[in-house]
Design a protein around this motif. Structure first.
Motif, PDB file in Angstrom:
ATOM      1  N   LEU A 709       0.718  -1.186   0.080  1.00 57.67           N
ATOM      2  CA  LEU A 709      -0.018  -0.075  -0.065  1.00 57.67           C
ATOM      3  C   LEU A 709       0.825   1.336  -0.095  1.00 57.67           C
ATOM      4  N   PRO A 710       1.715   1.307  -0.940  1.00 56.57           N
ATOM      5  CA  PRO A 710       2.481   2.513  -1.024  1.00 56.57           C
ATOM      6  C   PRO A 710       1.760   3.787  -0.907  1.00 56.57           C
ATOM      7  N   TRP A 711       0.492   4.014  -1.248  1.00 48.07           N
ATOM      8  CA  TRP A 711      -0.082   5.367  -1.221  1.00 48.07           C
ATOM      9  C   TRP A 711      -0.472   5.775   0.228  1.00 48.07           C
ATOM     10  N   SER A 712      -0.205   4.782   1.124  1.00 52.48           N
ATOM     11  CA  SER A 712      -0.844   4.962   2.557  1.00 52.48           C
ATOM     12  C   SER A 712       0.490   5.529   3.490  1.00 52.48           C
ATOM     13  N   ILE A 713       1.620   5.686   2.726  1.00 52.64           N
ATOM     14  CA  ILE A 713       2.923   5.845   3.437  1.00 52.64           C
ATOM     15  C   ILE A 713       2.923   7.518   3.710  1.00 52.64           C
ATOM     16  N   ASP A 714       3.336   7.825   4.782  1.00 50.23           N
ATOM     17  CA  ASP A 714       3.546   9.160   5.270  1.00 50.23           C
ATOM     18  C   ASP A 714       4.435  10.045   4.346  1.00 50.23           C
ATOM     19  N   GLU A 715       4.148  10.998   4.252  1.00 46.47           N
ATOM     20  CA  GLU A 715       5.221  11.846   2.983  1.00 46.47           C
ATOM     21  C   GLU A 715       6.515  11.910   3.443  1.00 46.47           C
ATOM     22  N   ALA A 716       6.652  12.280   4.865  1.00 45.68           N
ATOM     23  CA  ALA A 716       8.009  12.527   5.162  1.00 45.68           C
ATOM     24  C   ALA A 716       8.850  11.027   5.120  1.00 45.68           C
ATOM     25  N   ALA A 717       8.191  10.125   5.465  1.00 47.02           N
ATOM     26  CA  ALA A 717       8.793   8.683   5.186  1.00 47.02           C
ATOM     27  C   ALA A 717       9.152   8.646   3.706  1.00 47.02           C
ATOM     28  N   ARG A 718       8.121   8.927   2.728  1.00 46.72           N
ATOM     29  CA  ARG A 718       8.415   8.745   1.438  1.00 46.72           C
ATOM     30  C   ARG A 718       9.434   9.419   0.724  1.00 46.72           C
ATOM     31  N   ARG A 719       9.560  10.567   1.384  1.00 44.52           N
ATOM     32  CA  ARG A 719      10.861  11.361   0.870  1.00 44.52           C
ATOM     33  C   ARG A 719      12.125  10.761   1.296  1.00 44.52           C
ATOM     34  N   ARG A 720      12.156  10.122   2.407  1.00 45.96           N
ATOM     35  CA  ARG A 720      13.413   9.314   2.725  1.00 45.96           C
ATOM     36  C   ARG A 720      13.780   8.085   1.665  1.00 45.96           C
ATOM     37  N   PHE A 721      12.640   7.707   1.335  1.00 49.45           N
ATOM     38  CA  PHE A 721      12.775   6.566   0.448  1.00 49.45           C
ATOM     39  C   PHE A 721      13.431   7.168  -0.987  1.00 49.45           C
ATOM     40  N   VAL A 722      14.483   7.222  -0.952  1.00 47.58           N
ATOM     41  CA  VAL A 722      15.312   7.671  -2.235  1.00 47.58           C
ATOM     42  C   VAL A 722      14.862   7.249  -3.267  1.00 47.58           C
ATOM     43  N   ARG A 723      14.867   5.790  -3.319  1.00 49.68           N
ATOM     44  CA  ARG A 723      14.650   4.956  -4.403  1.00 49.68           C
ATOM     45  C   ARG A 723      13.171   4.162  -4.271  1.00 49.68           C
ATOM     46  N   ARG A 724      11.995   4.158  -4.940  1.00 49.75           N
ATOM     47  CA  ARG A 724      11.015   3.669  -4.858  1.00 49.75           C
ATOM     48  C   ARG A 724      10.795   2.594  -6.005  1.00 49.75           C
ATOM     49  N   GLN A 725      11.167   1.338  -5.703  1.00 44.06           N
ATOM     50  CA  GLN A 725      11.085   0.426  -6.779  1.00 44.06           C
ATOM     51  C   GLN A 725       9.819  -0.611  -6.840  1.00 44.06           C
ATOM     52  N   TYR A 726       9.227  -0.301  -8.099  1.00 44.90           N
ATOM     53  CA  TYR A 726       8.057  -1.244  -8.335  1.00 44.90           C
ATOM     54  C   TYR A 726       8.481  -2.668  -8.720  1.00 44.90           C
ATOM     55  N   ILE A 727       7.574  -3.480  -7.837  1.00 45.03           N
ATOM     56  CA  ILE A 727       8.091  -4.865  -7.996  1.00 45.03           C
ATOM     57  C   ILE A 727       6.643  -5.699  -8.614  1.00 45.03           C
ATOM     58  N   PRO A 728       6.541  -5.764 -10.022  1.00 43.18           N
ATOM     59  CA  PRO A 728       5.311  -5.879 -10.636  1.00 43.18           C
ATOM     60  C   PRO A 728       4.929  -7.426 -10.549  1.00 43.18           C
ATOM     61  N   LEU A 729       3.992  -7.734 -11.169  1.00 43.99           N
ATOM     62  CA  LEU A 729       3.553  -9.222 -11.489  1.00 43.99           C
ATOM     63  C   LEU A 729       4.772  -9.827 -12.528  1.00 43.99           C
ATOM     64  N   PRO A 730       4.990 -10.939 -12.197  1.00 43.72           N
ATOM     65  CA  PRO A 730       6.201 -11.426 -13.040  1.00 43.72           C
ATOM     66  C   PRO A 730       5.742 -11.563 -14.375  1.00 43.72           C
ATOM     67  N   GLU A 731       6.521 -11.347 -15.512  1.00 45.72           N
ATOM     68  CA  GLU A 731       6.558 -11.223 -16.847  1.00 45.72           C
ATOM     69  C   GLU A 731       6.493 -12.760 -17.263  1.00 45.72           C
ATOM     70  N   PRO A 732       5.846 -13.198 -18.649  1.00 44.66           N
ATOM     71  CA  PRO A 732       6.064 -14.448 -18.989  1.00 44.66           C
ATOM     72  C   PRO A 732       7.434 -15.332 -18.810  1.00 44.66           C
ATOM     73  N   GLU A 733       8.239 -14.438 -19.129  1.00 41.58           N
ATOM     74  CA  GLU A 733       9.651 -15.249 -18.940  1.00 41.58           C
ATOM     75  C   GLU A 733       9.840 -15.385 -17.463  1.00 41.58           C
ATOM     76  N   THR A 734       9.586 -14.667 -16.663  1.00 40.17           N
ATOM     77  CA  THR A 734       9.867 -14.969 -15.226  1.00 40.17           C
ATOM     78  C   THR A 734       8.910 -16.079 -14.756  1.00 40.17           C
ATOM     79  N   ARG A 735       7.817 -16.134 -15.291  1.00 39.92           N
ATOM     80  CA  ARG A 735       6.929 -17.181 -14.800  1.00 39.92           C
ATOM     81  C   ARG A 735       7.456 -18.395 -15.369  1.00 39.92           C
ATOM     82  N   SER A 736       8.028 -18.372 -16.665  1.00 43.87           N
ATOM     83  CA  SER A 736       8.641 -19.627 -17.135  1.00 43.87           C
ATOM     84  C   SER A 736       9.859 -20.035 -16.110  1.00 43.87           C
TER      85      SER A 736
END
Ligand SMILES: Nc1ncnc2c1ncn2[C@@H]1O[C@H](COP(=O)(O)OP(=O)(O)OP(=O)(O)O)[C@@H](O)[C@H]1O
Length: 836
Positions: A709-736
């Protein structure tokens, strides 16, 4: 080795290993014991008997720490605890932490007292003043209070020697018997005492608590024996005896207490020949070889702790009654757990002889080892100093040549051995075990004076103790194949049952545990302004050991891996390159749908960067006591800095760092959040503008967090996460890749075409959905067999086929909806960076 002895060792091994999990009784007993003794020592303090109270707390702490270790050893699988057991476990730890606090307080009081009365002579007669002096001088070299402040107990002058029976004297005089029974811990006494005067020798061993106090103790009469005859204790089923405050009716607290405190003369009863005529054989039987062996090991362990005994520690029976005096809440003992005080559980399990009072039966594992004096006379205890033990052992283990996982994998390797560690006089340097030899050297740390910065010297030993990076196959393996492997918690299960290694393995385990505790104490000792109790809790509950995950265990997610390597792994491995403007980030967020491998990624980062891994969740940081949570947060960051490079992994960060505008938020979580943000800010070195930074900046601590739930994180905390990495659902190759990994160790008939079809069928599945699907499909061939399953040989079971997957797909569906996915994509586009 002949078959009989192999069989004997094997059966002994399996006996030791396969003890059924029944921690409830032990935890209940331990909880009750700590609670009762705590109440007693607080009473002593109330009566201004500070010295006795201090001794008591010391002994209690040592005892409890030891008991907890033994419990962990006996019931290693804490995850399988029932709710009741888990809550008792927490309760025990809480009480333990409180007792540490009391100890600190009492120490201060006693110190103040002694400084205000410089002329007052110690009331104890210390027989080995030399060794005591020596241990005092050690008190500044950074060892923990358990190690560096051995408790000196005087040899008794009040125990009437005529009370010893010949049997007892023989048992104690005979060194062989002593060694066999595990009494060798007393060998530490000066020779002069152990020579011709057998009585003086016996004075050193106070077996009183091991012996039922029953018959002659006033206290026992006043409470216990009255009920013993009916084989029923008051708390067993008579609710009428308990008033609304949880106190027992019909007992005059003060009277009971007075009985004990004013009857010190009568306590000579406790020293009578009966009470001291203790022969373990008589009590336990001589045939219990397994327990003898256990006892021997326990003694070995205890020998290396500075064992204290409580001058005024109440004997078991008294403690049962003392629990009745006064309201438990008054002393910070939870009334909700008063059931833990009840003796009947103990009665059932521990009783060996129906004629004996079980309550007064010694706890064999400790009572005769942590020999608690029973007398109110401060002189009726013994001296036991063994301050050098743990440090020596520490040095010994630290001198094992190091082999880091990086060497195996061809990454730059560090110093494979540290000769300085073999010599206690030589400085211990952290640099020695850095995976990459750094151009800027770290300041050496002498054992004589512990640097605030790196008191534990070689990080490799802390890393090998605390880091997930040190695999059980790599740590120390080059030097000692069956030897110390500090991490890799499941070493026992992995171990081949090689009968010749059994005892050695157990001893190694103990050695490791002891070493680990010693190091933890050292580290805690060196942390300034950090609550000791909180720091202990961090070590106990938050530092993650073993259970490594490597990059190759994670299917796909190449973008995320690359991002993590650049942001965390390389800077941690090559701190010299990542300074100034290139200093590593202090916060990184992994967000995405559930079950996509965020936690796996965090763990693999810790493994690959050889970092200490702190796993935090809202529940571990939340304490119901005011101010405790903040202390925990402060301790968390302090320990993480000390053990750097470290990763503080916060799973479900939204539950700690939820938006502060949320009106439903309570005061306590607001305080945790604020403290966390403050501590987190302190990680930034503000070195970004400097040309090259300094080695001070190498204290690398990263807050790595995961959320759905990234949208519920406090803004001050969000600022400190310099990198915010999206980990999506696996692509077909990843599933394979993931499907083939999952099936790689199974018999299956899936062709390449089948895999392609399966990958299409699993569109929209998360990594964990795919794992669940494969697990279910693997059950297909077994399901088909029905009842025949029990009779069919393993090799006759058919291979897993595509049809098994297809039938599992009928009820295993993707767990993430399309709308949910859209929300993640939107947030990623706005705040994050993508990286499948
Ligand atoms: N990329 C992957 N490769 C291999 N296994 C995976 C992968 N992603 C998920 N899994 C499987 O899914 C399980 C759950 O993964 P993990 O706990 O890392 O997910 P998560 O994203 O942290 O989930 P949550 O957000 O619910 O905490 C893992 O134990 C593993 O079996």
């Amino acid at each position: 080795m002949d078959t009989t002895s192999s069989y004997y060792l094997l059966s002994k091994f399996s006996k030791l290993r396969k003890k059924p999990q029944q921690p409830l009784t032990d935890l209940t007993e331990l909880y009750g014991r700590i609670a009762n003794q705590s109440i007693y020592y607080l009473k002593l303090e109330e009566q201004k008997d500070y010295h006795a109270a201090l001794q008591g707390w010391k002994a209690l702490n040592t005892d409890v720490m030891y008991q907890i270790t033994m419990l962990e050893r006996e019931y290693p699988n804490a995850q399988t605890y029932s709710r009741e057991e888990a809550s008792l476990n927490t309760g025990v730890r809480e009480l333990y932490h409180r007792s540490l606090g009391h100890l600190e307080r009492l120490k201060n009081i006693c110190e103040e007292q002694s400084s205000s009365k410089p002329a007052s002579k110690p009331h104890v007669n210390i027989p080995n003043s030399k060794s005591t002096k020596k241990s005092d001088s050690n008190s500044h070299n950074g060892y923990s209070s358990f190690i560096r402040k051995p408790i000196s107990y005087p040899i008794s002058h009040s125990i009437p020697s005529q009370g010893f029976s010949t049997k007892m004297a023989t048992t104690l005089r005979d060194p062989k018997t002593r060694a066999r029974k595990g009494y060798h811990i007393f060998n530490n006494y000066p020779k002069s005492n152990s020579g011709n005067n057998s009585n003086s020798n016996m004075h050193k061993v106070n077996f009183a608590p091991s012996k039922p106090l029953g018959k002659k103790s006033n206290v026992s009469r006043s409470y216990h024996d009255d009920y013993e005859s009916e084989e029923k204790l008051p708390m067993e089923d008579d609710e009428n005896l308990v008033d609304s405050m949880g106190n027992f009716k019909g007992f005059d607290d003060d009277k009971i207490f007075m009985n004990l405190t004013s009857d010190s003369d009568k306590n000579s009863d406790l020293h009578s020949s009966n009470s001291l005529d203790f022969d373990p054989d008589e009590l336990y039987g001589d045939d219990d070889e397994d327990e003898d062996e256990e006892l021997r090991k326990i003694n070995k362990h205890v020998t290396n702790l500075s064992v204290g005994s409580a001058t005024n520690l109440p004997a078991t029976k008294y403690t049962e009654s003392s629990s009745l005096s006064g309201s438990p809440e008054r002393y910070g003992v939870e009334t909700g757990k008063t059931s833990a005080f009840s003796a009947p559980v103990k009665t059932q399990r521990k009783s060996r002889s129906p004629t004996r009072s079980v309550d007064s039966k010694p706890n064999k594992s400790t009572s005769n080892l942590l020999h608690k004096p029973h007398s109110n006379s401060p002189s009726s205890s013994l001296t036991y100093n063994r301050p050098q033990q743990v440090p020596t052992a520490t040095r010994k283990v630290l001198s094992y040549p190091q082999s880091r996982p990086s060497e195996k994998k061809g990454t730059p390797s560090g110093n494979s051995g540290n000769s300085s560690l073999k010599n206690p006089k030589k400085p211990l340097t952290k640099k020695a075990a850095k995976p990459v030899s750094n151009t800027t050297s770290r300041k050496p740390i002498t054992t004589g004076k512990v640097s605030n910065k790196r008191p534990y010297g070689n990080p490799s030993h802390s890393a090998s103790l605390y880091s997930t990076a040190q695999s059980s196959t790599s740590s120390f393996s080059s030097s000692s194949p069956g030897g110390p492997q500090i991490t890799g918690g499941s070493s026992a299960s992995k171990a081949k049952i090689d009968s010749s290694d059994v005892n050695e393995g157990d001893e190694d385990e103990e050695e490791k545990k002891r070493l680990k505790e010693a190091l933890e104490d050292e580290i805690i000792e060196s942390l300034h302004g950090v609550d000791r109790t909180a720091a202990k809790q961090i070590f106990a509950e938050i530092v993650v050991h073993g259970d490594e995950v490597h990059w190759e265990d994670i299917a796909g997610l190449e973008g995320a891996k690359a991002s993590l390597k650049e942001a965390v792994v390389y800077p941690f491995l090559r701190p010299d390159l990542f300074r100034g403007l290139r200093e590593p980030i202090r916060g990184m967020l992994l967000f995405g749908p559930p079950g996509t491998g965020k936690t796996m990624l965090a763990r693999s980062v810790a493994t690959e960067s050889h970092s200490t891994f702190f796993s935090v969740s809202a529940s571990t940081l939340t304490s119901k006591y005011l101010g405790e949570s903040e202390k925990l947060v402060r301790a968390l960051f302090a320990v993480a800095k000390k053990l750097s490079p470290s990763i503080i992994f916060v799973d479900e960060i939204d539950s700690i760092m939820g938006s502060r505008s949320n009106e439903g938020e309570n005061e306590s979580s607001r305080r945790i959040k604020n403290e966390f943000l403050v501590q987190w800010s302190s990680l930034s070195s503000a070195a970004a503008g400097k040309p090259n930074g300094s080695e001070e900046d190498d204290e690398r601590v990263l807050v790595l967090a995961a959320t759905n739930l990234p949208w519920s994180i406090d803004e001050a905390a969000r600022r400190r996460f310099v990198r915010r990495q999206y980990i999506p659902l696996p692509e077909p190759e990843t599933r394979s890749v993931q499907l083939s990994k999952l099936l790689s160790h199974q018999k299956h008939t899936l062709s390449d075409e089948d895999f392609i079809e399966l990958v299409e069928l699993t569109a929209g599945f998360s990594g964990s959905d795919i794992t669940s699907l494969a697990k279910d499909a693997a059950m297909g061939p077994l399901r088909e067999l029905g009842e025949q399953l029990l009779l069919t040989p393993r090799e006759s079971i058919r291979s897993i086929a595509l049809r098994d997957f297809k039938s599992s797909l009928r009820y295993i569906k993707p767990s993430v909806s399309q709308e949910g996915l859209d929300k993640y994509e939107d947030w990623a586009a706005q705040f994050g960076s993508s990286g499948a």
